[in-house]
Design a protein around this motif. Structure first.
Motif, short mmCIF file in Angstrom:
data_model
loop_
_atom_site.label_atom_id
_atom_site.label_comp_id
_atom_site.label_asym_id
_atom_site.label_seq_id
_atom_site.Cartn_x
_atom_site.Cartn_y
_atom_site.Cartn_z
N GLN A 54 0.83 -1.21 0.00
CA GLN A 54 0.00 0.00 0.00
C GLN A 54 0.86 1.26 0.00
N LYS A 55 1.96 1.24 0.75
CA LYS A 55 2.85 2.40 0.78
C LYS A 55 3.51 2.63 -0.57
N LYS A 57 2.27 1.69 -3.48
CA LYS A 57 1.22 2.16 -4.39
C LYS A 57 0.93 3.63 -4.18
N ASP A 58 0.90 4.07 -2.93
CA ASP A 58 0.66 5.48 -2.65
C ASP A 58 1.82 6.35 -3.15
N GLY A 61 1.65 6.53 -6.94
CA GLY A 61 0.42 7.18 -7.42
C GLY A 61 0.46 8.69 -7.30
N LYS A 62 1.29 9.21 -6.42
CA LYS A 62 1.30 10.66 -6.18
C LYS A 62 2.46 11.34 -6.85
#
Length: 62
Positions: A54-55, A57-58, A61-62
């Motif tokens: 998740q980290k 992906k975040d 994504g940003k």
């Protein structure tokens, strides 16, 4: 909260992170008292991998 769930009810934690097949295998393993610690360790490890994914992906994504 998920860490507590991973230690007490390991198979359910797999369903919360979207891995139902692993949850079923973990439930079968958890049925035996000998397999409970193994299932809990596996569940905590899978949770840490999920958080890492998740980290990443975040970050991408940003």
């Amino acid at each position: 909260m998920r860490l507590l769930l991973a230690l007490l009810i390991p198979w359910l934690q797999f369903f919360t992170i979207g891995r139902p097949f692993a949850g079923i295998i973990c439930l079968i393993l958890q049925i035996t008292l000998i397999g409970w610690p193994v299932a809990a360790i596996w569940s905590v490890y899978a949770l840490s991998q999920y958080k890492t994914d998740q980290k990443i992906k975040d970050a991408l994504g940003k």
